[in-house]
Write an enzyme that holds these catalytic residues in place. Sequence first.
Site, PDB file in Angstrom:
ATOM      1  N   GLN A 196      77.598  20.234  14.490  1.00 40.81           N
ATOM      2  CA  GLN A 196      76.319  20.072  13.817  1.00 40.81           C
ATOM      3  C   GLN A 196      75.212  20.960  14.381  1.00 40.81           C
ATOM      4  O   GLN A 196      74.181  21.142  13.737  1.00 40.81           O
ATOM      5  CB  GLN A 196      75.911  18.598  13.845  1.00 40.81           C
ATOM      6  CG  GLN A 196      76.900  17.736  13.073  1.00 40.81           C
ATOM      7  CD  GLN A 196      76.527  16.272  13.088  1.00 40.81           C
ATOM      8  OE1 GLN A 196      76.952  15.523  13.952  1.00 40.81           O
ATOM      9  NE2 GLN A 196      75.718  15.843  12.134  1.00 40.81           N
ATOM     10  N   ARG A 226      74.173  12.892  25.177  1.00 38.08           N
ATOM     11  CA  ARG A 226      75.523  12.752  24.639  1.00 38.08           C
ATOM     12  C   ARG A 226      75.785  13.939  23.719  1.00 38.08           C
ATOM     13  O   ARG A 226      75.036  14.167  22.769  1.00 38.08           O
ATOM     14  CB  ARG A 226      75.659  11.439  23.859  1.00 38.08           C
ATOM     15  CG  ARG A 226      76.965  11.326  23.096  1.00 38.08           C
ATOM     16  CD  ARG A 226      77.160   9.961  22.435  1.00 38.08           C
ATOM     17  NE  ARG A 226      78.400   9.969  21.681  1.00 38.08           N
ATOM     18  CZ  ARG A 226      78.498   9.879  20.356  1.00 38.08           C
ATOM     19  NH1 ARG A 226      77.409   9.737  19.613  1.00 38.08           N
ATOM     20  NH2 ARG A 226      79.664   9.919  19.767  1.00 38.08           N
ATOM     21  N   HIS A 273      84.331  14.921  17.776  1.00 41.62           N
ATOM     22  CA  HIS A 273      83.279  14.537  16.827  1.00 41.62           C
ATOM     23  C   HIS A 273      83.541  15.277  15.517  1.00 41.62           C
ATOM     24  O   HIS A 273      82.744  16.107  15.075  1.00 41.62           O
ATOM     25  CB  HIS A 273      81.893  14.842  17.400  1.00 41.62           C
ATOM     26  CG  HIS A 273      80.792  14.026  16.799  1.00 41.62           C
ATOM     27  ND1 HIS A 273      79.966  13.206  17.530  1.00 41.62           N
ATOM     28  CD2 HIS A 273      80.396  13.881  15.512  1.00 41.62           C
ATOM     29  CE1 HIS A 273      79.093  12.613  16.720  1.00 41.62           C
ATOM     30  NE2 HIS A 273      79.325  13.011  15.483  1.00 41.62           N
ATOM     31  N   GLU A 317      83.238   7.529  15.624  1.00 38.44           N
ATOM     32  CA  GLU A 317      83.205   6.837  14.324  1.00 38.44           C
ATOM     33  C   GLU A 317      84.489   6.985  13.510  1.00 38.44           C
ATOM     34  O   GLU A 317      84.475   7.553  12.406  1.00 38.44           O
ATOM     35  CB  GLU A 317      82.018   7.344  13.489  1.00 38.44           C
ATOM     36  CG  GLU A 317      80.677   7.024  14.095  1.00 38.44           C
ATOM     37  CD  GLU A 317      79.504   7.325  13.150  1.00 38.44           C
ATOM     38  OE1 GLU A 317      79.752   7.742  12.001  1.00 38.44           O
ATOM     39  OE2 GLU A 317      78.358   7.115  13.561  1.00 38.44           O
ATOM     40  N   ASN A 349      77.595   2.928  17.301  1.00 38.80           N
ATOM     41  CA  ASN A 349      76.642   3.683  16.482  1.00 38.80           C
ATOM     42  C   ASN A 349      76.167   2.768  15.363  1.00 38.80           C
ATOM     43  O   ASN A 349      76.993   2.202  14.632  1.00 38.80           O
ATOM     44  CB  ASN A 349      77.297   4.915  15.847  1.00 38.80           C
ATOM     45  CG  ASN A 349      77.662   5.981  16.874  1.00 38.80           C
ATOM     46  OD1 ASN A 349      77.422   5.817  18.068  1.00 38.80           O
ATOM     47  ND2 ASN A 349      78.243   7.066  16.403  1.00 38.80           N
ATOM     48  N   TYR A 387      73.059   2.253  12.195  1.00 40.67           N
ATOM     49  CA  TYR A 387      71.930   2.817  11.455  1.00 40.67           C
ATOM     50  C   TYR A 387      71.245   1.846  10.506  1.00 40.67           C
ATOM     51  O   TYR A 387      70.036   1.854  10.376  1.00 40.67           O
ATOM     52  CB  TYR A 387      72.387   4.051  10.649  1.00 40.67           C
ATOM     53  CG  TYR A 387      72.704   5.239  11.519  1.00 40.67           C
ATOM     54  CD1 TYR A 387      71.712   6.135  11.888  1.00 40.67           C
ATOM     55  CD2 TYR A 387      73.992   5.433  12.009  1.00 40.67           C
ATOM     56  CE1 TYR A 387      71.988   7.217  12.712  1.00 40.67           C
ATOM     57  CE2 TYR A 387      74.273   6.524  12.840  1.00 40.67           C
ATOM     58  CZ  TYR A 387      73.271   7.403  13.184  1.00 40.67           C
ATOM     59  OH  TYR A 387      73.538   8.462  14.008  1.00 40.67           O
TER      60      TYR A 387
END
Length: 523
Positions: A52, A110, A155, A200, A343, A345
């Site tokens: 990312q 992280r 990731h 995730e 995680n 949200y």
Amino acid sequence: MRSSSGVALNRALLVTLSLLQYASGGLGVNSGVSNYSFPDDFIFGVASAAFQIEGAWNEGGKGESMWDTYIHKHPNYTVDRSNGDVAADSYHRFMDDIEMIKSIGVNYYRLSISWPRLLPNGMDNNISQEGMEYYRTLFEELLKANITPVVTLFHWDMPTPLMDLGGWANPKIVDYFEDYARVVFNLYGDIIKMWTTINEPHQQCYNGYGRNYFVPALMSGGVGDYLCTHYTLLSHARVYRMYEKEFKPYQKGQVAITLDAFWAEPKDPKRPEDVRAAEDYLQMHLAIYAHPIYSDVGDYPKFVRERVNNMSIQQGFSRSRLPYFSAEEIKALQGSSDFFALNHYTTFLMTPSLMEPDWEEPSWDQDTGVRMSQNLSWPRPGADWLTVNPPGFRKVINWISDNYRMLKKIPIIITENGMADWGQTDDYERVSYYNEYLNQVLLAMHEDGCNVKGYFSWTLMDDFEWIDGYSVKFGLFKVDFDDPEKKRTPKLSAHSFGNIARTHRIDFDYIKPPLNLNKLLLE
Ligand SMILES: *[C@@H]1O[C@H](CO)[C@@H](O)[C@H](O)[C@H]1NC(C)=O
Ligand SMILES: *[C@@H]1O[C@H](CO)[C@@H](O)[C@H](O)[C@H]1NC(C)=O
Ligand SMILES: *[C@@H]1O[C@H](CO)[C@@H](O)[C@H](O)[C@H]1NC(C)=O
Ligand SMILES: *[C@@H]1O[C@H](CO)[C@@H](O)[C@H](O)[C@H]1NC(C)=O
Ligand SMILES: *[C@@H]1O[C@H](CO)[C@@H](O)[C@H](O)[C@H]1NC(C)=O
């Protein structure tokens, strides 16, 4: 590597901030929130992921990840037709990133290693010298700046040659992931003491293998997604046990898997069917991963096993679409994490449903049998799926603490939490979001006895948000993606979050909107 002038705190902004603080009356006696504080040893950090932010997709001997390959082949896949070729250019500008983290005063970061940057074809017969040196330098520079790196092994950027063999749906991936992890522990285990294996798995398996919302976009609903789940879990356990045996005795680090969870709220709390649906959802999304690792019985949860078996039989399959663990595998999985990395949200509302127009048969959705909706009276500041409901955070932390007792008073580290905006630097909504959500963490700790040890904000800076490209912005720092220098500018939330991290206290009055327009402030 480069000058870091782009990230020096902007004087004008600081003046504005002081004025705002002044205008809002400074420290608020009337804020009406709890006066709890985070313990001295509480970890505050920021998070990111290699694909990312790094860019440099074909530099330094890096191999392709499935995201490189897929988006180059399908340029329309992302909503803004963008890709990760350059991203925030952190491969070249990581000294800026370090300066930014220092400037807000948090001391944990992280970040993830790109598997194909280190092992260009995914396997351990070919280790990239430049890749190796890049991460060594990055970790050492972080430590020099007094920032502790927390490293994610995977990731989502699966090396393309391994994806071509099925990625996480291939049983051999367990061996390849172990080989990769051993290379990493050998190279960096002397200075990295906190690891998460896989990020995730629900999002990766459900959206990438079951649907096409993420790459690899396999659309193998109800089959590929469960293969992914199964071999992801086994890969995690293999790496945990390998570290435990070969490295932990002298490197003394901690290893966990990062799981994501929405909070599931019954659509109508008075309807028992809705209450049941919310629990079913949590079983299928979170417990399917957490139960094998953290429960004192191990294996997939009973509900998940029965449900997928029942549906498979009804649909004419001669075996369950959800694979079985051997007794030995159940044992290897149980307790294979040193803490619970979460995680979180947002919250969804749940009600039962046998079938919906946008579900396939078979599919994880149909197996779950829950229709999700949003409470439209909750704010939705910058991404369609993300409504703001702070109390859901406290509830999901409690749900984990109540259900998982394999570890005594299960230590929970929030490895991601945050929200999206549309690109403004006056991000009052995010300031409120962090204050409100962290306040819920304090309530979970002080009033409910949950053992939360740390919190990482997602994310350090605006980045490539997968299918949303650069259209959705989660950063504490704004990145100008049109600028070849990728200039980074702190948003208001960078200061506010830094303030929480430095003082270990929530301060709702730190930054308020100039006019009382913000509907996110306390009810
Ligand atoms: C909040 O806590 C701080 C530090 O413990 C203390 O000095 C202050 O008086 C407290 N304020 C209120 C309103 O209780
Ligand atoms: C190792 O990877 C590099 C970079 O992708 C490549 O150029 C080289 O041919 C590979 N060597 C082997 C032995 O696979
Ligand atoms: C990609 O998008 C462009 C612009 O909307 C469109 O003209 C083109 O047909 C699309 N290509 C594919 C393969 O969908
Ligand atoms: C599975 O089917 C059995 C037999 O019909 C039923 O008793 C059980 O409740 C079902 N379980 C689930 C989770 O659907
Ligand atoms: C939606 O949110 C509002 C405001 O928090 C609340 O009053 C209402 O009960 C919620 N509705 C549902 C269905 O949860």
